[in-house]
Structure formats: structure tokens, C-alpha cells
Design a protein around this motif. Sequence first.
Motif, PDB file in Angstrom:
ATOM      1  N   PRO A   8      -7.760 -16.309   3.109  1.00 44.36           N
ATOM      2  CA  PRO A   8      -7.156 -14.989   2.852  1.00 44.36           C
ATOM      3  C   PRO A   8      -6.715 -14.312   4.151  1.00 44.36           C
ATOM      4  CG  PRO A   8      -9.537 -14.800   2.805  1.00 44.36           C
ATOM      5  CD  PRO A   8      -9.237 -16.253   3.084  1.00 44.36           C
ATOM      6  N   ASN A   9      -6.198 -13.085   4.017  1.00 45.06           N
ATOM      7  CA  ASN A   9      -6.004 -12.243   5.201  1.00 45.06           C
ATOM      8  C   ASN A   9      -7.353 -12.099   5.888  1.00 45.06           C
ATOM      9  OD1 ASN A   9      -3.261 -11.563   4.677  1.00 45.06           O
ATOM     10  ND2 ASN A   9      -3.911 -10.039   3.174  1.00 45.06           N
TER      11      ASN A   9
ATOM     12  N   ARG B  22     -12.426  -2.170   7.909  1.00 50.70           N
ATOM     13  CA  ARG B  22     -11.268  -2.979   7.497  1.00 50.70           C
ATOM     14  C   ARG B  22     -11.574  -4.034   6.430  1.00 50.70           C
ATOM     15  NH1 ARG B  22      -7.155  -1.329  10.779  1.00 50.70           N
ATOM     16  NH2 ARG B  22      -7.722  -0.553  12.838  1.00 50.70           N
ATOM     17  N   GLN B  23     -12.834  -4.454   6.289  1.00 51.62           N
ATOM     18  CA  GLN B  23     -13.123  -5.575   5.374  1.00 51.62           C
ATOM     19  C   GLN B  23     -12.845  -5.227   3.912  1.00 51.62           C
ATOM     20  OE1 GLN B  23     -13.410  -8.581   6.446  1.00 51.62           O
ATOM     21  NE2 GLN B  23     -13.566  -7.881   8.562  1.00 51.62           N
ATOM     22  N   LYS B  24     -13.128  -4.005   3.498  1.00 54.80           N
ATOM     23  CA  LYS B  24     -12.911  -3.632   2.087  1.00 54.80           C
ATOM     24  C   LYS B  24     -11.423  -3.700   1.761  1.00 54.80           C
ATOM     25  CE  LYS B  24     -15.488  -1.147  -0.417  1.00 54.80           C
ATOM     26  NZ  LYS B  24     -15.246   0.227  -0.883  1.00 54.80           N
ATOM     27  N   HIS B  25     -10.610  -3.276   2.718  1.00 55.79           N
ATOM     28  CA  HIS B  25      -9.155  -3.330   2.548  1.00 55.79           C
ATOM     29  C   HIS B  25      -8.713  -4.771   2.322  1.00 55.79           C
ATOM     30  CE1 HIS B  25      -4.892  -2.621   3.884  1.00 55.79           C
ATOM     31  NE2 HIS B  25      -5.105  -1.421   3.382  1.00 55.79           N
TER      32      HIS B  25
ATOM     33  N   ALA C   4     -10.675  -7.177   1.261  1.00 53.03           N
ATOM     34  CA  ALA C   4     -11.290  -7.635   0.007  1.00 53.03           C
ATOM     35  C   ALA C   4     -10.444  -7.266  -1.200  1.00 53.03           C
ATOM     36  CB  ALA C   4     -12.691  -7.039  -0.130  1.00 53.03           C
ATOM     37  N   HIS C   5      -9.642  -6.221  -1.052  1.00 58.28           N
ATOM     38  CA  HIS C   5      -8.772  -5.785  -2.158  1.00 58.28           C
ATOM     39  C   HIS C   5      -7.314  -6.152  -1.917  1.00 58.28           C
ATOM     40  CE1 HIS C   5     -11.655  -3.581  -4.692  1.00 58.28           C
ATOM     41  NE2 HIS C   5     -12.347  -3.581  -3.564  1.00 58.28           N
ATOM     42  N   GLY C   6      -7.092  -7.197  -1.130  1.00 57.19           N
ATOM     43  CA  GLY C   6      -5.742  -7.749  -0.993  1.00 57.19           C
ATOM     44  C   GLY C   6      -4.923  -7.206   0.153  1.00 57.19           C
ATOM     45  N   GLY C   7      -5.461  -6.228   0.904  1.00 58.53           N
ATOM     46  CA  GLY C   7      -4.717  -5.705   2.053  1.00 58.53           C
ATOM     47  C   GLY C   7      -4.873  -6.614   3.261  1.00 58.53           C
ATOM     48  N   GLU C   8      -4.203  -6.247   4.344  1.00 61.14           N
ATOM     49  CA  GLU C   8      -4.316  -7.041   5.574  1.00 61.14           C
ATOM     50  C   GLU C   8      -5.398  -6.472   6.498  1.00 61.14           C
ATOM     51  OE1 GLU C   8      -0.438  -7.707   7.395  1.00 61.14           O
ATOM     52  OE2 GLU C   8       0.221  -8.894   5.678  1.00 61.14           O
ATOM     53  N   GLY C   9      -6.122  -5.445   6.018  1.00 63.72           N
ATOM     54  CA  GLY C   9      -7.168  -4.834   6.851  1.00 63.72           C
ATOM     55  C   GLY C   9      -6.600  -3.778   7.780  1.00 63.72           C
ATOM     56  N   ALA C  10      -5.313  -3.571   7.723  1.00 62.23           N
ATOM     57  CA  ALA C  10      -4.607  -2.617   8.579  1.00 62.23           C
ATOM     58  C   ALA C  10      -3.188  -2.485   8.020  1.00 62.23           C
ATOM     59  CB  ALA C  10      -4.565  -3.131  10.020  1.00 62.23           C
ATOM     60  N   PRO C  11      -2.430  -1.491   8.452  1.00 62.53           N
ATOM     61  CA  PRO C  11      -2.906  -0.277   9.085  1.00 62.53           C
ATOM     62  C   PRO C  11      -3.605   0.622   8.054  1.00 62.53           C
ATOM     63  CG  PRO C  11      -0.519  -0.586   9.461  1.00 62.53           C
ATOM     64  CD  PRO C  11      -0.946  -1.526   8.372  1.00 62.53           C
TER      65      PRO C  11
ATOM     66  N   GLN D  96       1.609  -3.176  -2.995  1.00 65.25           N
ATOM     67  CA  GLN D  96       0.898  -4.268  -2.349  1.00 65.25           C
ATOM     68  C   GLN D  96       0.546  -3.843  -0.917  1.00 65.25           C
ATOM     69  OE1 GLN D  96       0.565  -7.364  -3.819  1.00 65.25           O
ATOM     70  NE2 GLN D  96      -0.423  -8.380  -2.096  1.00 65.25           N
ATOM     71  N   GLY D  97      -0.714  -4.035  -0.521  1.00 66.96           N
ATOM     72  CA  GLY D  97      -1.084  -3.718   0.859  1.00 66.96           C
ATOM     73  C   GLY D  97      -1.611  -2.304   1.044  1.00 66.96           C
ATOM     74  N   VAL D  98      -1.621  -1.482  -0.035  1.00 65.25           N
ATOM     75  CA  VAL D  98      -2.232  -0.144   0.057  1.00 65.25           C
ATOM     76  C   VAL D  98      -3.228   0.001  -1.096  1.00 65.25           C
ATOM     77  CG1 VAL D  98      -1.784   2.309   0.495  1.00 65.25           C
ATOM     78  CG2 VAL D  98       0.050   0.664   0.853  1.00 65.25           C
ATOM     79  N   PRO D  99      -4.325  -0.768  -1.077  1.00 71.45           N
ATOM     80  CA  PRO D  99      -5.263  -0.701  -2.201  1.00 71.45           C
ATOM     81  C   PRO D  99      -5.934   0.669  -2.312  1.00 71.45           C
ATOM     82  CG  PRO D  99      -6.174  -2.043  -0.402  1.00 71.45           C
ATOM     83  CD  PRO D  99      -4.757  -1.728  -0.037  1.00 71.45           C
ATOM     84  N   ASN D 100      -6.277   1.033  -3.551  1.00 71.08           N
ATOM     85  CA  ASN D 100      -6.945   2.322  -3.786  1.00 71.08           C
ATOM     86  C   ASN D 100      -8.452   2.168  -3.552  1.00 71.08           C
ATOM     87  OD1 ASN D 100      -4.689   3.950  -4.670  1.00 71.08           O
ATOM     88  ND2 ASN D 100      -4.596   2.518  -6.371  1.00 71.08           N
ATOM     89  N   VAL D 101      -8.843   2.196  -2.295  1.00 70.47           N
ATOM     90  CA  VAL D 101     -10.267   1.987  -1.983  1.00 70.47           C
ATOM     91  C   VAL D 101     -10.735   3.001  -0.948  1.00 70.47           C
ATOM     92  CG1 VAL D 101     -10.358  -0.493  -2.464  1.00 70.47           C
ATOM     93  CG2 VAL D 101      -9.598   0.267  -0.217  1.00 70.47           C
TER      94      VAL D 101
END
Length: 398
Positions: A132-133, A157-160, A162-169, A384-389
Motif C-alpha cells: 500500500p501507500n 499519518r498512519q490512519k490516513h 489506513a483509509h486509503g490516503g497517502e499519509g499526506a498532505p 480519493q486521498g481525503v478520507p473522513n478520519v
Amino acid sequence: MNPQIQCLYHIAQKPERRIIGLMSGTSLDGLDIALCHISDSGPGTFVTLERFSTVPYDDELKADIRTIFAKTEIEFEQLCLLNPYIGRLHGQMILDCLRSWDIEPSEVDIVASHGQTVYHAPKSQHRRDKFPNATLQIGDGDHVAAVTGIITISDFRQKHVAHGGEGAPLAVYGDYFMFSKKGENRLLLNMGGIANFTYLPADEDASRVFTTDTGPGNTILDAYARKLLNKPYDEDGKLAAQGQVNKELLNALKINPFFDAPFPKTTGPEVFNMTYVEEAQIRSQTTSLPGADLMATLVQFSADTIVDAIKRVMHDGETYSIYMSGGGMHNPVLTKALQQKLPNCTFGRTDDLGISGDAKEAVLFAVLANESLAGGGTSFGDRQGVPNVTMGKVSFPK
Ligand SMILES: Nc1ncnc2c1ncn2[C@@H]1O[C@H](COP(=O)(O)OP(=O)(O)OP(=O)(O)O)[C@@H](O)[C@H]1O
Ligand SMILES: CC(=O)N[C@H]1[C@@H]2OC[C@@H](O2)[C@@H](O)[C@@H]1O[C@H](C)C(=O)O
């Protein structure tokens, strides 16, 4: 109940909190420490920056981090040792700062610690199907909490991921709450080692808001300042100002799939580094370029890729205000190049919006921690890339 959980519960229920946000970015210049007073959460978030300090990293620490920083092959023991070492060091830096500000650790509710990114590998970069990312920050929060005695939230950053983001920004989650304004199209442009911007449309529609990296900010400039000037950076762009932009090299530098990829996207010094420039120099037959011309071209490379990305969100007939932050806003050659290419935008700094541009990223992590404790109800749509977390892990001091 563990009394520490009770304490956390109490902090989460308070109408306002005092949170220290920490950021040490890709420039490795030092630890940014922002003492924030935050009330409410979500779109109601109101932040006052009470104190701010950058504690510089000494040369030995920079060299230690560089042995494992943004490299595919490292000495594993060094990584293992630096993880608690940086955590303890950041904890001690907080205590020293608090002492100089005459504030007791017990007067602070939470520390929000970003840690030190040592490797960033979105899928678009590592290109290995089964993985994954991925992104890795060290300076474990347990050590920050143990040294300071303050509950610490870290590893955002890990939760991001975990929900499909790249951990940033992650800036989108703070910028929207702090800086969005009805009736004004705002672009929050941060120029650190890597540059990124947050798009805040005038209609304040959260589902349209995002942050994306644009490519290099100062990271390559700093690498060549170390090589050519034996200094951490080209102060006020003095060397770049003496040079001429080389068009052949500039065009060669811009050839990379990252620049054409859709938003939001991330990158790092794993891609944009001296090897990247050397390869572009070979391709464009500019290996013997004078230092000043090289520096001028590299500044233009950062400016052009920032502008090209920003133009992709702009619509004809609309007006846009750009608010800068990060160390790059202090480089007049870079800011002039931006203003020349975006003559219809108004330029300011986040200082104009009440948050110092040098402190903005550290403040962001305080806001993210505040959201984890007291917010979490805002939807950023299904982009995509802005998960609601909400993000971050809790470390109790004991
Ligand atoms: N007076 C100046 N002239 C030119 N460049 C400057 C000046 N002041 C700061 N900078 C640049 O800003 C950099 C530090 O920026 P900043 O602290 O925002 O980076 P960072 O937080 O490490 O980056 P990132 O946003 O990638 O995490 C310096 O390394 C330097 O390149
Ligand atoms: C992996 C990582 O540490 N990325 C940083 C870095 O510094 C700037 C840019 O690259 C941005 O993507 C991010 O930090 C900011 C704070 C963010 O997440 O919004």
C-alpha cells in the motif's frame, strides 16, 4: 478506570484546550514548537498562537538523521536508535521552551507530535503492486510523554494511509477549519522542503477542499546550498539572484510523471534530490553550468511547478488570494518568480490571517490533535486521498 483515561476524558470535554504542536519537516532545520490555545472544534475551531519557537538542530543531529533520511538502504540499528532518541530530544526541547516561557508542563493539556519523517513512499512512487501507500515518522510519542509528563498524541499519518490516503498532505484538515472564508477563494501555499497548497473555495464546500504537494520547495535548493556555499540554505536567494535561468535544464527538470498526476498527491526528497538534478543535467547537456545559474534554474523549477499546479484549480473570471507559509516565503527570488507568473492573484502570508507562516505546520498538528479529542464530525466528501478520519495515537506519560 485508569486515572489517565479519566484525565484524557476531562481534556476532551473542555471547551478550550492548550496544545503544543510540534513539526520537524523535510528541511531538518529544527523543531518547530507552537503553543496553541484552541477552542471548540471542526469549523468552529478558533486558534490563538500563544508562543512559538524553532529549536535549531545542531550539525551532529542533522548528520545523524541524514544517515537514514529518504534513503532506500540504511543501517537498521541507526533507525532503531534514533526513534527513541528523537522522541526524548523533542521532549527535552519542549521542557526547555516551556521553562523559557515561564510555563509549567502541568499548564499544557496535550502535546501533538508529528515526529521526523524518514521515508515517504506513496504507491505512485514505490510502484510495487502488493504494497500500500506507506510513510514513516520516528521519534516515538511514548518518549515525548515520558520526558514531558504531558499526554502526547503522535503518528498522525498512519490512519490516513489506513483509509486509503497517502499519509499526506494533512494540511487540508487544519486549513479548512482555520482559514476558510466565505466569499474568498483562498490558496494556502506552504513552501517547506516540499511545497504544497490547500484550495479553499469561496463557497466553503468541504467536499471541494483538498491539499496537494506540488513538488520541490526548498529541498533541492538547500542540498545545493550545502554543496556550493557550505551553508544550510541560500540566504535571501543571494546566489540564485546572481544567475540566469537555463531553459534546457529547466525543461528537463519538469519531465516527471508526478507533475501530471491528479490531485491530491504527495512526494518527497526520495524523488526530488541531487541525483534527480544530476540526471536532468546529463539529459540536457548542462553538467558544467555555473553554480549561480544552477541555483537560479532550481528556484524557477520550484516556482514553475507551484504555479502550474495552482493554475489547475483556477477558473477564468474568479479572483484568488494566496497566503504563503513555510521557509520559502523568506526567499525573495522564489516569491518574485511566483508573483510574476500569477499577476492576477493577491499575495500575503498566513500571518495576515493571525497565524505566523513559520508556525503554521506546527499549529496544524495541534489542530489535528484537537479534532481527535473533541471533533471528528466534519465530512470532506468522498474525494480519493481525503478520507473522513481523525488522526493520531495516544501516549500516556505513565
Ligand atoms: N531567508 C531565507 N532565504 C532563503 N530561504 C530561506 C530563508 N529562510 C528560510 N528559508 C528556507 O526555508 C527552509 C525551512 O523551511 P521550513 O522550516 O518551512 O521547512 P520544513 O518544515 O522542514 O519543510 P516541510 O514543509 O517539507 O516539512 C530552509 O531550509 C530554507 O531553505
Ligand atoms: C510525509 C511528510 O512528512 N510530508 C510532509 C512534507 O512537508 C511538506 C509536504 O511534504 C507535506 O506533504 C507534508 O507535511 C505537511 C505538514 C502536511 O502533511 O500537510
